[in-house]
Design a protein around this motif. Structure first.
Motif, mmCIF file in Angstrom:
data_model
loop_
_atom_site.group_PDB
_atom_site.id
_atom_site.type_symbol
_atom_site.label_atom_id
_atom_site.label_comp_id
_atom_site.label_asym_id
_atom_site.label_seq_id
_atom_site.Cartn_x
_atom_site.Cartn_y
_atom_site.Cartn_z
ATOM 1 N N LYS A 127 0.858 -1.184 0.000
ATOM 2 C CA LYS A 127 0.000 0.000 0.000
ATOM 3 C C LYS A 127 0.898 1.239 0.000
ATOM 4 O O LYS A 127 1.963 1.252 0.618
ATOM 5 N N TYR A 140 -4.503 6.200 1.045
ATOM 6 C CA TYR A 140 -3.766 4.952 0.869
ATOM 7 C C TYR A 140 -4.372 4.136 -0.270
ATOM 8 O O TYR A 140 -5.559 3.819 -0.262
ATOM 9 N N LEU A 142 -3.382 0.868 -3.412
ATOM 10 C CA LEU A 142 -2.598 -0.338 -3.650
ATOM 11 C C LEU A 142 -1.660 -0.135 -4.821
ATOM 12 O O LEU A 142 -1.985 0.542 -5.799
#
Length: 304
Positions: A127, A140, A142
């Motif tokens: 992340k 946040y 991926l």
């Protein structure tokens, strides 16, 4: 950004391993885990144990190392730590053969956390956090890191947090915890087209930290919306069941499947977090690694 945090970590002492509980057989293989006095103390250290029982501290130009993950072989471990020069969370790779450590996201300007290897060892999913002034907080998402080139490809771009990703056994999917209103649910993303599916969601209950072994998915969740003790669960593609060693009056987290119905995990069964091994019949404390600190984030690579 992390100046005060790093200053506090640099003043922390290195852990001395001292057993505190009874023991039994430890699975034969390699083990990696981290230990700290308290998360807010920011004094985590990362450890690597060989099949012969020899324990090393994984050290480098960083502080607060944690969340180690084995690659396709036990000589490579990825983990997260705060780079002391850049003062940011970064993704590192430890080589157990020459004991070298490489920062894979050096001076990126982002927060890079929660790394896990792909099944073929060619990439690492993690992340990545960036400051979003519109929400006055970190956002946040991926990302995937190419281990050879160190190029990073973003997988998501959402205001809501996505965290703790891991690959499916065939490498076609990413499982992760997606958060809404502070509560996590377990999702699956298809890498070929980005389609997402909810795997587990329960109203008022936090679910997080997915881990895959074969066709089984494991994760942590609260016992209920009113009881926030962590419990460990298994999803076999059809139903979700509670693992047999769970107890309602303490926390169980950081599941590490070993083989069959055996697992290594962390629990507050005797106070602070310790590592335990469940062999399919009973759970035993791992005296070789447990101490007066908190032991968490275990990953295991079997000798067999």
């Amino acid at each position: 950004m992390f100046g005060r945090i790093v200053s506090a970590i640099m003043a922390a002492a290195v852990m001395t391993i001292s057993p505190v509980h009874k023991t039994s057989h430890v699975p034969e293989g390699w083990l990696v885990w981290h230990s700290y006095t308290d998360y807010s103390a920011m004094d985590s250290s990362l450890y690597y144990m060989e099949p012969n029982g020899k324990i090393r501290t994984i050290e480098g130009d960083y502080v607060h190392a944690m969340n180690g993950s084995f690659g396709p072989a036990p000589d490579k471990v990825t983990f997260m730590a705060i780079d002391t020069a850049a003062d940011e969370w970064d993704i590192f790779i430890y080589n157990a053969i020459d004991e070298s450590v490489v920062n894979m996201t050096e001076h990126s300007g982002f927060r890079n956390e929660d790394p896990k290897w792909s099944p073929d060892g060619k990439s690492i999913v993690f992340k990545r956090g960036k400051w979003n002034s519109n929400i006055n907080d970190f956002q946040y998402d991926l990302a995937i890191l190419d281990v050879q080139t160190r190029n990073v490809t973003m997988l998501t771009d959402d205001i809501s947090e996505e965290a703790m990703p891991c690959f499916s056994a065939d490498g076609k999917y990413i499982y992760y915890a997606g958060y809404k209103n502070g509560l996590g649910s377990i999702y699956r993303m298809e890498l070929s087209n980005g389609k997402r599916r909810v795997i587990y969601s329960e109203s008022g209950v936090n679910a997080y930290y997915p881990v895959v072994r074969g066709k089984d998915l494991y994760f942590t969740k609260w016992l209920s919306k009113t009881d926030h003790h962590d419990q460990l669960m298994r999803f076999d593609g059809r139903k979700t069941v509670s693992l047999p060693f769970n107890k309602a009056d303490c926390d169980f987290s950081d599941i590490c499947p070993v083989e069959g119905d055996s697992y290594i995990y962390s629990s507050t069964l005797h106070g602070d977090y310790d590592l335990y091994y469940y062999n399919g019949r009973e759970a035993v404390s791992l005296i070789k690694v447990n101490s007066e600190r908190n032991e968490l984030g275990a990953d295991f690579y079997s000798l067999s």
